[in-house]
Design an enzyme around this catalytic site. Sequence first.
Site, mmCIF file in Angstrom:
data_model
loop_
_atom_site.group_PDB
_atom_site.id
_atom_site.type_symbol
_atom_site.label_atom_id
_atom_site.label_comp_id
_atom_site.label_asym_id
_atom_site.label_seq_id
_atom_site.Cartn_x
_atom_site.Cartn_y
_atom_site.Cartn_z
ATOM 1 N N HIS A 177 -31.329 28.373 -36.990
ATOM 2 C CA HIS A 177 -31.015 27.576 -38.174
ATOM 3 C C HIS A 177 -31.858 26.301 -38.272
ATOM 4 C CE1 HIS A 177 -28.054 25.448 -35.417
ATOM 5 N NE2 HIS A 177 -28.518 24.411 -36.098
ATOM 6 N N ASP A 207 -28.615 33.264 -33.380
ATOM 7 C CA ASP A 207 -29.029 31.912 -33.762
ATOM 8 C C ASP A 207 -30.120 31.382 -32.839
ATOM 9 O OD1 ASP A 207 -29.152 29.670 -35.324
ATOM 10 O OD2 ASP A 207 -27.439 28.674 -34.395
ATOM 11 N N SER A 315 -29.144 20.365 -32.170
ATOM 12 C CA SER A 315 -29.301 21.819 -32.247
ATOM 13 C C SER A 315 -30.638 22.252 -31.655
ATOM 14 C CB SER A 315 -29.222 22.285 -33.699
ATOM 15 O OG SER A 315 -27.921 22.122 -34.211
#
Length: 371
Positions: A177, A207, A315
């Site tokens: 992402h 992911d 992230s």
Amino acid sequence: MTESFRRSGDNENPYQGAQQHASSPVNPEWPPPPAYQPAYQQSAYQPSAQADAGDGSGATGGGAPTALLTEPVAQPPKARRRPRGPVALLAAVAIVAAAIGGGTAYGIQELTGNDTVATSSSTSTNVVPSSQKGTVSGVAKAVSPSIVEINAQSNAGSSTGSGVIITSDGEIITNNHVVSGASSVKVTTSDGKTYTAEVVGTDSSKDLALIKLQNASGLTVATLGDSAGVQVGDQVVAIGSPEGLTGTVTSGIVSALNRDVTVSTDESQGQQQQQQGGGGWPFEFGGQQFNGDTGSSTTTYKALQTDASLNPGNSGGALIDMNGNIIGINSAMYSAAGSGSSDAGSVGLGFAIPINTVKADLAKLRAGSTD
């Protein structure tokens, strides 16, 4: 003539005469010649024989006959016994070391009690210097050079995330992402250098994404651990670039294992969420959605839960054990419902993709998968 010749040799070696005149009658006063060559001629009396050879008399100085009579049977050479004890042990170790190669260092360090032993289980590989073992500062110093900041641009906007260097020429693991749908990707290393990167492969079901820096070499590579050995309560360190603050270090513990975390696979979903200041990648846990709507296209994976502070921008960064091994890739964080970027932040509920999941997916990512 024969008798006269025999008597003139009374002072000579009786055996020598016997050997030369075996066909002549033998004087009964002489002992019979042995069936073997006398031992003193072979070794024990060799120096004496050499010394007497120069006078031409053939005499042996009297020592040889005495030895011959007291030890008439020559002793056979004794078999050489193999060394026992420490010498034999060292020889055996040397042979084994030559055979097993890389295993030698482990064996020696284990026997000497070195606390930096690298075993087959990489969770016990100590990346941190022994003087700083078990400290957050030691982990940060050892691992920070392997963590990067990622800035991705797309039609939906821009996103900031983190990544982990896994090869010295610039392969970097991050979250899907962070870079999905990106038209350009810039990466900044811990020393402030900026590189252009290309997306090699993505796996939205986990992911994960793999990117590669252009014209990079000599980078500091992270050590990938073994998430199967992680236990609840283990101390951990998180490193990333929350809100663009490169190289931020936080710490905590592993709060839980095997949490089912559901994230969006829609490449535009996260981009829109970050552009609107939603505070982080939307995900679902326990039947509830956090940080925005995950949309209709989702995937679920098993995650490590941690109370180490994670914020937007973490992230793709690293969750690290106290030996400096990467045990997870940070991927999701909880923030209060309806919160904006100004008040979003960690409340001790963060999630990371186990590093064993990453390692199992590397071949697919390197092959250029874009699932």
